[in-house]
Scaffold this active site. Structure first.
Site, PDB file in Angstrom:
ATOM      1  N   ASP A 101      23.730  44.948-126.278  1.00  0.00           N
ATOM      2  CA  ASP A 101      24.240  43.609-126.051  1.00  0.00           C
ATOM      3  C   ASP A 101      25.712  43.613-126.458  1.00  0.00           C
ATOM      4  OD1 ASP A 101      24.137  40.684-125.813  1.00  0.00           O
ATOM      5  OD2 ASP A 101      21.993  40.909-126.214  1.00  0.00           O
ATOM      6  N   ASP A 203      26.939  39.068-123.141  1.00  0.00           N
ATOM      7  CA  ASP A 203      26.572  37.722-123.574  1.00  0.00           C
ATOM      8  C   ASP A 203      27.518  36.677-122.974  1.00  0.00           C
ATOM      9  OD1 ASP A 203      24.820  36.273-125.578  1.00  0.00           O
ATOM     10  OD2 ASP A 203      26.771  35.679-126.376  1.00  0.00           O
ATOM     11  N   GLU A 266      25.105  38.044-118.559  1.00  0.00           N
ATOM     12  CA  GLU A 266      24.323  36.829-118.791  1.00  0.00           C
ATOM     13  C   GLU A 266      25.108  35.656-118.222  1.00  0.00           C
ATOM     14  OE1 GLU A 266      22.410  33.914-122.217  1.00  0.00           O
ATOM     15  OE2 GLU A 266      24.385  34.790-122.440  1.00  0.00           O
ATOM     16  N   HIS A 327      14.985  35.804-124.790  1.00  0.00           N
ATOM     17  CA  HIS A 327      14.893  35.291-126.157  1.00  0.00           C
ATOM     18  C   HIS A 327      15.431  33.878-126.319  1.00  0.00           C
ATOM     19  CE1 HIS A 327      18.928  36.607-125.563  1.00  0.00           C
ATOM     20  NE2 HIS A 327      19.300  36.071-126.706  1.00  0.00           N
ATOM     21  N   ASP A 328      15.864  33.266-125.217  1.00  0.00           N
ATOM     22  CA  ASP A 328      16.397  31.900-125.283  1.00  0.00           C
ATOM     23  C   ASP A 328      15.502  30.877-124.602  1.00  0.00           C
ATOM     24  OD1 ASP A 328      18.793  32.706-126.577  1.00  0.00           O
ATOM     25  OD2 ASP A 328      19.667  33.273-124.638  1.00  0.00           O
TER      26      ASP A 328
HETATM   27  C1  GLC Z   1      23.605  33.810-125.447  1.00  0.00           C
HETATM   28  C2  GLC Z   1      22.458  34.427-126.206  1.00  0.00           C
HETATM   29  C3  GLC Z   1      21.942  33.420-127.187  1.00  0.00           C
HETATM   30  C4  GLC Z   1      23.060  33.091-128.145  1.00  0.00           C
HETATM   31  C5  GLC Z   1      24.293  32.603-127.406  1.00  0.00           C
HETATM   32  C6  GLC Z   1      25.497  32.596-128.291  1.00  0.00           C
HETATM   33  O1  GLC Z   1      23.201  32.752-124.659  1.00  0.00           O
HETATM   34  O2  GLC Z   1      21.474  34.879-125.317  1.00  0.00           O
HETATM   35  O3  GLC Z   1      20.824  33.896-127.891  1.00  0.00           O
HETATM   36  O4  GLC Z   1      22.650  32.123-129.063  1.00  0.00           O
HETATM   37  O5  GLC Z   1      24.613  33.442-126.324  1.00  0.00           O
HETATM   38  O6  GLC Z   1      25.911  33.919-128.562  1.00  0.00           O
END
Ligand code: GLC
Ligand code: CA
Length: 440
Positions: A101, A203, A266, A327-328
């Site tokens: 990541d 991310d 992402e 995970h979100d």
């Molecule tokens: C992304 C991650 C999430 C995190 C956010 C801030 O969306 O997947 O888990 O809280 O970024 O880094």
């Protein structure tokens, strides 16, 4: 693709591991790298081709690793750099790729870059972050809101300016208009590539560049109460700015300095904007994550439409990809039910394009109810009671019927689903009709 060969990330299956919750090896109740190494055979046997690890770097863990205080190390909770090298070597020996990541949008407020940056207005790293003057009345520079609740600006009394954070105040955003910031992150990528890492999941890629003038975001006319407060504004000026594509192309060039690596983004955007991240002539991300299945109403017509819309929007020769969980977001088995979760698995694994599995979905793991005093997720803590909490999809992997599902011999950092007693790898492996064997 302008070359005929099919890459591993096109024919393979990706599997996301949330390291805190996969396998603990030292009884502290938190998953770690040696734990993952121990479970590689399971993953091989499951038939996946690559693992993506949510952040493993040193972090105060305000956002469980998405607040990085050193990009070039491993947090002691997860192990050491040696443990990481061992994991990569063992994964490669079992024909598994390793994806890390990359969190380039923000650091931890404990990162030395930010500590320097906030130390004075004329520090050489001042411009590495987004510092702005207060408005005349002392208020925040504009109306932008944090995705985790409240203003996206925090005031620094020491230097009498505000800094911007799209997420927690402990996650200050880097200034991606500053070339030195870009180079620093590109060097981070090279460091891990030299260690044998096969790619990055980037991310919040669509957040990197903000409006140069920091204009106010307009109100969102379709905002509904019960939704997270930041949705009251349309993130017109704070995300998905045109200049982002130049950054993505630069990142891709760094990836292409090494052979056969993958760049995944992402990106939560409508499909027409999402596909822009493939870049001009596919010079951008190999796989801008396609999250359409995470929020579609679960009926055949709606799903068919989104598949058509996505396929139609793809640039020529762009490679599709599909995601059912992460995970979100709430677990797929809870969103659609156990029976439909099998249908969802069939869909994920037969649609054209690269599938990404979320750990535990192959067991039908459900969203776990988290008692108030067990809440760990800062999003839920800041914006309580409307169902945004992410702990329920981050609970420990259910390996067997032993105490704590074989995840730990200590106290797990999050509770396990009650169902673990029967819904576990050992049990479901023995049942030819189980969801696990369907995935296999
Ligand atoms: C992304 C991650 C999430 C995190 C956010 C801030 O969306 O997947 O888990 O809280 O970024 O880094
Ligand atoms: Ca541990």
């Amino acid at each position: 693709m302008n070359h005929a060969a099919v890459s591993w990330w096109q024919e393979g299956i990706l599997y996301q591991i949330y390291p805190r919750s996969f396998q603990d090896s030292n009884a502290d109740g938190i998953g770690d790298l040696p734990g993952i190494t121990r479970r590689l055979l399971y993953l091989r046997d499951l038939g996946v081709d690559a693992i993506w690890l949510s952040p493993i770097f040193p972090s105060p863990m305000a956002d469980f690793g998405y607040d990085i205080s050193n990009y070039l190390g491993v947090d002691p909770i997860f192990g050491t750099l040696d443990d990481f090298d061992t994991l990569v070597a063992a994964a490669h020996a079992s024909n598994l790729k390793v994806i890390l990541d990359l969190v380039p949008n923000h650091t931890s407020d404990q990162h030395s870059w930010f500590i320097e940056s906030r130390s004075s207005r004329d520090n050489q790293k001042r411009d590495w972050y987004l510092w702005r003057e207060p408005r005349a009345d002392g208020a925040a520079p504009n109306n932008w809101m944090s995705e985790f609740g409240g203003s996206a600006w925090s005031y620094d009394a020491g230097t009498k300016q505000y800094y911007y954070h799209a997420f927690l105040a402990q996650q200050p955003d880097l200034n991606w208009r500053n070339p030195a910031v870009r180079q620093a992150i590109y060097d981070v990528m090279r460091f891990w590539f030299r260690k044998g890492v096969d790619g990055f999941r980037v991310d919040v890629l669509w957040h990197l560049i903000k409006d140069a003038e920091f204009r106010d975001n307009p109100p969102n006319p379709s905002f509904r109460l019960g939704r997270p407060p930041h949705e009251a504004l349309l993130p017109l000026y704070s995300t998905d700015r045109p200049e982002i594509l130049e950054v993505v192309t630069e990142m891709r060039r760094v990836v292409d300095e090494f052979s056969d690596r993958v760049l995944i983004g992402e990106i939560y955007l409508p499909v027409d904007r999402l596909v822009a991240y493939y870049g001009k002539d596919l010079s951008g991300a190999h796989l801008p994550f396609n999250f359409a299945l995470l929020s579609v109403p679960w009926n055949a017509r709606a799903i068919a439409k989104l598949i058509d819309d996505y396929e139609r929007a793809l640039p020529a020769a762009a490679w599709p990809n599909w995601v059912l969980g992460n995970h979100d977001r709430p677990r797929v088995a809870s969103r659609v039910g156990q029976a439909q979760a099998r249908v969802a698995a069939m869909l994920l694994l037969t649609l054209r394009g690269t599938p990404t599995l979320y750990y535990g979905d192959e067991l039908g793991m459900q969203q776990v109810a988290i008692a108030l005093d067990q809440v760990r997720d800062p999003f839920e803590k800041n914006v309580p009671g409307i169902g945004v909490g992410r702990d329920g999809c981050r609970t420990p992997m259910q390996w067997n019927g032993d105490a704590h599902g074989g995840f730990t011999t200590g106290e797990p950092w999050l509770p396990l689903a009650n169902e673990y007693a029967h819904q576990n790898v050992a049990n479901l492996s023995a049942d030819t009709r189980s969801v696990l064997n369907l995935y296999r």
